[in-house]
Design a protein around this motif. Structure first.
Motif, PDB file in Angstrom:
ATOM      1  N   GLU A  99       0.996  12.527  -9.247  1.00  0.00           N
ATOM      2  CA  GLU A  99      -0.415  12.434  -8.890  1.00  0.00           C
ATOM      3  C   GLU A  99      -0.600  12.839  -7.429  1.00  0.00           C
ATOM      4  O   GLU A  99       0.363  12.978  -6.688  1.00  0.00           O
ATOM      5  CB  GLU A  99      -0.916  11.001  -9.089  1.00  0.00           C
ATOM      6  N   ASN A 100      -1.841  13.028  -7.042  1.00  0.00           N
ATOM      7  CA  ASN A 100      -2.168  13.294  -5.645  1.00  0.00           C
ATOM      8  C   ASN A 100      -2.861  12.064  -5.072  1.00  0.00           C
ATOM      9  O   ASN A 100      -4.083  11.951  -5.114  1.00  0.00           O
ATOM     10  CB  ASN A 100      -3.078  14.517  -5.509  1.00  0.00           C
ATOM     11  N   PRO A 101      -2.090  11.141  -4.521  1.00  0.00           N
ATOM     12  CA  PRO A 101      -2.701   9.913  -4.004  1.00  0.00           C
ATOM     13  C   PRO A 101      -3.466  10.179  -2.712  1.00  0.00           C
ATOM     14  O   PRO A 101      -3.158  11.118  -1.981  1.00  0.00           O
ATOM     15  CB  PRO A 101      -1.498   9.009  -3.732  1.00  0.00           C
ATOM     16  N   ASN A 129       2.735   1.722  -3.324  1.00  0.00           N
ATOM     17  CA  ASN A 129       1.812   2.171  -4.362  1.00  0.00           C
ATOM     18  C   ASN A 129       1.548   3.676  -4.249  1.00  0.00           C
ATOM     19  O   ASN A 129       1.574   4.404  -5.246  1.00  0.00           O
ATOM     20  CB  ASN A 129       0.506   1.379  -4.245  1.00  0.00           C
ATOM     21  N   LYS A 130       1.312   4.142  -3.032  1.00  0.00           N
ATOM     22  CA  LYS A 130       1.040   5.572  -2.824  1.00  0.00           C
ATOM     23  C   LYS A 130       2.272   6.419  -3.143  1.00  0.00           C
ATOM     24  O   LYS A 130       2.164   7.492  -3.740  1.00  0.00           O
ATOM     25  CB  LYS A 130       0.597   5.830  -1.383  1.00  0.00           C
ATOM     26  N   ASN A 178       0.830  -1.200   0.000  1.00  0.00           N
ATOM     27  CA  ASN A 178       0.000   0.000   0.000  1.00  0.00           C
ATOM     28  C   ASN A 178       0.870   1.258   0.000  1.00  0.00           C
ATOM     29  O   ASN A 178       0.644   2.190  -0.785  1.00  0.00           O
ATOM     30  CB  ASN A 178      -0.911  -0.030   1.230  1.00  0.00           C
ATOM     31  N   ALA A 207       4.996  10.129  -9.356  1.00  0.00           N
ATOM     32  CA  ALA A 207       4.527  10.303 -10.731  1.00  0.00           C
ATOM     33  C   ALA A 207       3.798  11.633 -10.920  1.00  0.00           C
ATOM     34  O   ALA A 207       3.380  11.952 -12.024  1.00  0.00           O
ATOM     35  CB  ALA A 207       3.615   9.147 -11.121  1.00  0.00           C
ATOM     36  N   GLU A 218       4.688   5.686  -5.263  1.00  0.00           N
ATOM     37  CA  GLU A 218       4.870   5.706  -6.718  1.00  0.00           C
ATOM     38  C   GLU A 218       3.939   6.727  -7.366  1.00  0.00           C
ATOM     39  O   GLU A 218       4.336   7.451  -8.277  1.00  0.00           O
ATOM     40  CB  GLU A 218       4.620   4.314  -7.300  1.00  0.00           C
ATOM     41  N   LYS A 219       2.701   6.793  -6.892  1.00  0.00           N
ATOM     42  CA  LYS A 219       1.763   7.782  -7.427  1.00  0.00           C
ATOM     43  C   LYS A 219       2.230   9.198  -7.114  1.00  0.00           C
ATOM     44  O   LYS A 219       2.127  10.094  -7.951  1.00  0.00           O
ATOM     45  CB  LYS A 219       0.362   7.550  -6.855  1.00  0.00           C
ATOM     46  N   LEU A 220       2.745   9.394  -5.911  1.00  0.00           N
ATOM     47  CA  LEU A 220       3.237  10.711  -5.520  1.00  0.00           C
ATOM     48  C   LEU A 220       4.420  11.125  -6.391  1.00  0.00           C
ATOM     49  O   LEU A 220       4.491  12.263  -6.863  1.00  0.00           O
ATOM     50  CB  LEU A 220       3.638  10.698  -4.042  1.00  0.00           C
ATOM     51  N   LYS A 273       1.453  17.629  -1.099  1.00  0.00           N
ATOM     52  CA  LYS A 273       0.238  18.193  -1.698  1.00  0.00           C
ATOM     53  C   LYS A 273       0.160  19.691  -1.441  1.00  0.00           C
ATOM     54  O   LYS A 273      -0.171  20.468  -2.341  1.00  0.00           O
ATOM     55  CB  LYS A 273      -1.005  17.501  -1.136  1.00  0.00           C
TER      56      LYS A 273
END
Length: 100
Positions: free
Chosen positions: A52-54, A43-44, A40, A50, A46-48, A80
């Motif tokens: 994105e705002n996970p 994953n968060k 978990n 990239a 990696e999104k950050l 963020k």
């Protein structure tokens, strides 16, 4: 005597199989309490990375690594906020930036 040895062997054998099943079950549960949160969090992050705002990391009750998840949530929130501030500064007119 030989019959007694065979009897002891069967008792040990039939006792060890359920014990082995219980131990394996405990191992599976324990590894899921660690592997799930790690997946978990990874994953968060990696999104950050990239851009994105996970959403914040939410772990199940009883999962390990709760403190690490709290610290990563603070990091995600800080990122963020910084992105929001930088996008506001980039969107404001030049004359407004100079007057500050």
């Amino acid at each position: 005597m030989n019959q007694l040895k065979g009897h002891i062997f069967y008792r040990l054998f039939y006792f060890s199989i359920p014990l082995l099943v219980v131990i394996m079950g405990c191992c599976i549960v324990f590894t899921h309490k660690i592997a799930g949160p790690i997946y978990n969090m990874e994953n968060k992050l990696e999104k950050l990375l990239a851009g994105e705002n996970p959403p914040l990391i939410v772990l199940r009750k009883g999962d390990e690594l709760q403190e690490l998840a709290d610290k990563l949530n603070a990091t995600i929130t800080t990122f963020k906020d910084l992105r929001e501030k930088s996008s506001k500064n980039a969107a404001s007119p030049k004359w407004l930036k100079q007057s500050r």
